[in-house]
Motif scaffolding. Structure first.
Motif, PDB file in Angstrom:
ATOM      1  N   ALA A 198       0.776  -1.199   0.008  1.00 39.23           N
ATOM      2  CA  ALA A 198      -0.049   0.133   0.018  1.00 39.23           C
ATOM      3  C   ALA A 198       0.723   1.187   0.013  1.00 39.23           C
ATOM      4  O   ALA A 198       0.199   2.351   0.352  1.00 39.23           O
ATOM      5  CB  ALA A 198      -0.841   0.002   1.192  1.00 39.23           C
ATOM      6  N   ARG A 199       2.074   1.056  -0.378  1.00 44.31           N
ATOM      7  CA  ARG A 199       3.138   2.328  -0.198  1.00 44.31           C
ATOM      8  C   ARG A 199       2.655   3.515  -1.105  1.00 44.31           C
ATOM      9  O   ARG A 199       2.683   4.532  -0.917  1.00 44.31           O
ATOM     10  CB  ARG A 199       4.407   1.945  -0.654  1.00 44.31           C
ATOM     11  N   THR A 200       1.915   2.979  -2.332  1.00 43.12           N
ATOM     12  CA  THR A 200       1.553   4.155  -3.197  1.00 43.12           C
ATOM     13  C   THR A 200       0.443   5.057  -2.378  1.00 43.12           C
ATOM     14  O   THR A 200       0.585   6.255  -2.390  1.00 43.12           O
ATOM     15  CB  THR A 200       1.013   3.737  -4.561  1.00 43.12           C
ATOM     16  N   GLY A 201      -0.507   4.195  -1.789  1.00 44.53           N
ATOM     17  CA  GLY A 201      -1.648   4.954  -1.200  1.00 44.53           C
ATOM     18  C   GLY A 201      -1.035   5.446   0.048  1.00 44.53           C
ATOM     19  O   GLY A 201      -1.545   6.813   0.729  1.00 44.53           O
ATOM     20  N   LEU A 202       0.069   5.253   0.721  1.00 39.59           N
ATOM     21  CA  LEU A 202       0.657   5.541   1.850  1.00 39.59           C
ATOM     22  C   LEU A 202       1.239   7.170   1.558  1.00 39.59           C
ATOM     23  O   LEU A 202       0.990   7.880   2.203  1.00 39.59           O
ATOM     24  CB  LEU A 202       1.607   4.873   2.566  1.00 39.59           C
ATOM     25  N   PHE A 203       1.916   7.185   0.652  1.00 41.70           N
ATOM     26  CA  PHE A 203       2.604   8.331  -0.006  1.00 41.70           C
ATOM     27  C   PHE A 203       1.446   9.366  -0.585  1.00 41.70           C
ATOM     28  O   PHE A 203       1.874  10.405  -0.141  1.00 41.70           O
ATOM     29  CB  PHE A 203       3.576   8.082  -1.137  1.00 41.70           C
ATOM     30  N   ALA A 204       0.532   8.921  -1.109  1.00 38.74           N
ATOM     31  CA  ALA A 204      -0.370  10.102  -1.557  1.00 38.74           C
ATOM     32  C   ALA A 204      -1.303  10.566  -0.422  1.00 38.74           C
ATOM     33  O   ALA A 204      -1.490  11.804  -0.149  1.00 38.74           O
ATOM     34  CB  ALA A 204      -1.318   9.116  -2.569  1.00 38.74           C
TER      35      ALA A 204
END
Length: 282
Positions: A198-204
């Motif tokens: 979920a790193r993409t969602g975490l960064f966003a």
């Protein structure tokens, strides 16, 4: 006569493409011009700022406007904002992701708890700031880092939980079950499976959470005095009853914009992918 030549001018592919590019360029100039104007004012002399007709660029860059902010100690407000927004974002992301994981995998609170949580984010800050101020006076938290960090974290947690709930729902449950079968604990699954996937969602989500805290004005205005003043409050000090210090206003605004610009620039690819993943779900 060919079919291309018989087509009306506006229906030709090349013409339509040129019109689209022209519209895109015009819109870009319209949106970028205020940023350019603010940046240029920060380098102008007072005479150039109030010149008529306007001077579109500074004849000589005046770095003294920025030097004055550092000499007077006003630039510390940008550092204060960075500490407050950065710390509260990290705490909110860690706690919010764990809470979202609990909502998705363990159905904590039933189906309606997530809706109730996001509804708390819709409360206007002005509606709660004065009760919070009285509470902070009682605890002695006014004009302290931890006071504002706690408040920013609490205010942004509903947003983080709601967003991360959608991202975690997209992670296949089979991956977590396989890890549990291999002997991993739930904490290991969270840190080694959920967070990386979920790193993409975490960064966003982290970028938007940081921006929310960075742009706060009402909480900082009421709960700070001199020690923890943020740049959004510091800018208001340059507006006076008889005159406004436009050079300082522009210079402080540029300094306050740089951290957000850098954060968005470095995480742009995560933002685009994160937003397109359909994180907001019912």
């Amino acid at each position: 006569m060919s079919a291309v030549e018989t087509k009306p001018l506006l229906q030709r592919p090349g013409t339509r493409l040129a019109i689209r590019y022209a519209i895109a360029i015009v819109l870009t100039v319209i949106f970028v011009f205020p940023i350019y104007w603010l940046f240029m004012i920060s380098f102008k002399t007072p005479a150039e700022i109030f010149a008529f007709p306007p001077k579109w660029y500074a004849s000589k860059l005046q770095f003294g406007n920025y030097v004055g902010l550092f000499k007077d100690g006003d630039a510390v407000s940008v550092l204060n904002s960075l500490i407050l927004a950065g710390t509260s974002t990290v705490i909110a992301m860690v706690l919010g992701t764990m809470a979202a994981y609990s909502l998705v995998r363990f159905k904590t609170g039933g189906e309606n708890l997530a809706v109730w949580i996001i509804s708390q984010r819709m409360v206007p800050p002005i509606a709660i700031i004065f009760p919070v101020f009285l509470l902070y006076v009682f605890f002695g938290w006014v004009d302290t880092y931890h006071g504002l960090i706690i408040l920013y974290t609490a205010f942004n947690l509903p947003y983080v939980i709601w967003m991360m709930r959608g991202y975690i729902e997209d992670i296949p449950l089979e991956l977590e079950e396989s890890a549990l079968v291999d002997g991993w604990t739930r904490w290991q699954v969270l840190w080694r499976v959920v967070f990386p996937m979920a790193r993409t969602g975490l960064f966003a989500t982290a970028v938007f959470t940081f921006v929310f805290a960075w742009n706060d004005f009402i909480f900082a205005l009421v709960l700070t005095r001199t020690e923890v003043i943020t740049y959004t409050v510091q800018v208001t000090h340059y507006f006076g009853g008889q005159s406004n210090f436009w050079a300082k206003i522009a210079a402080m605004s540029v300094l306050g914009t740089l951290p957000v610009f850098v954060a968005v620039a470095f995480m742009q690819r995560y933002l685009v992918r994160g937003i397109s993943m359909g994180a907001v779900k019912g």
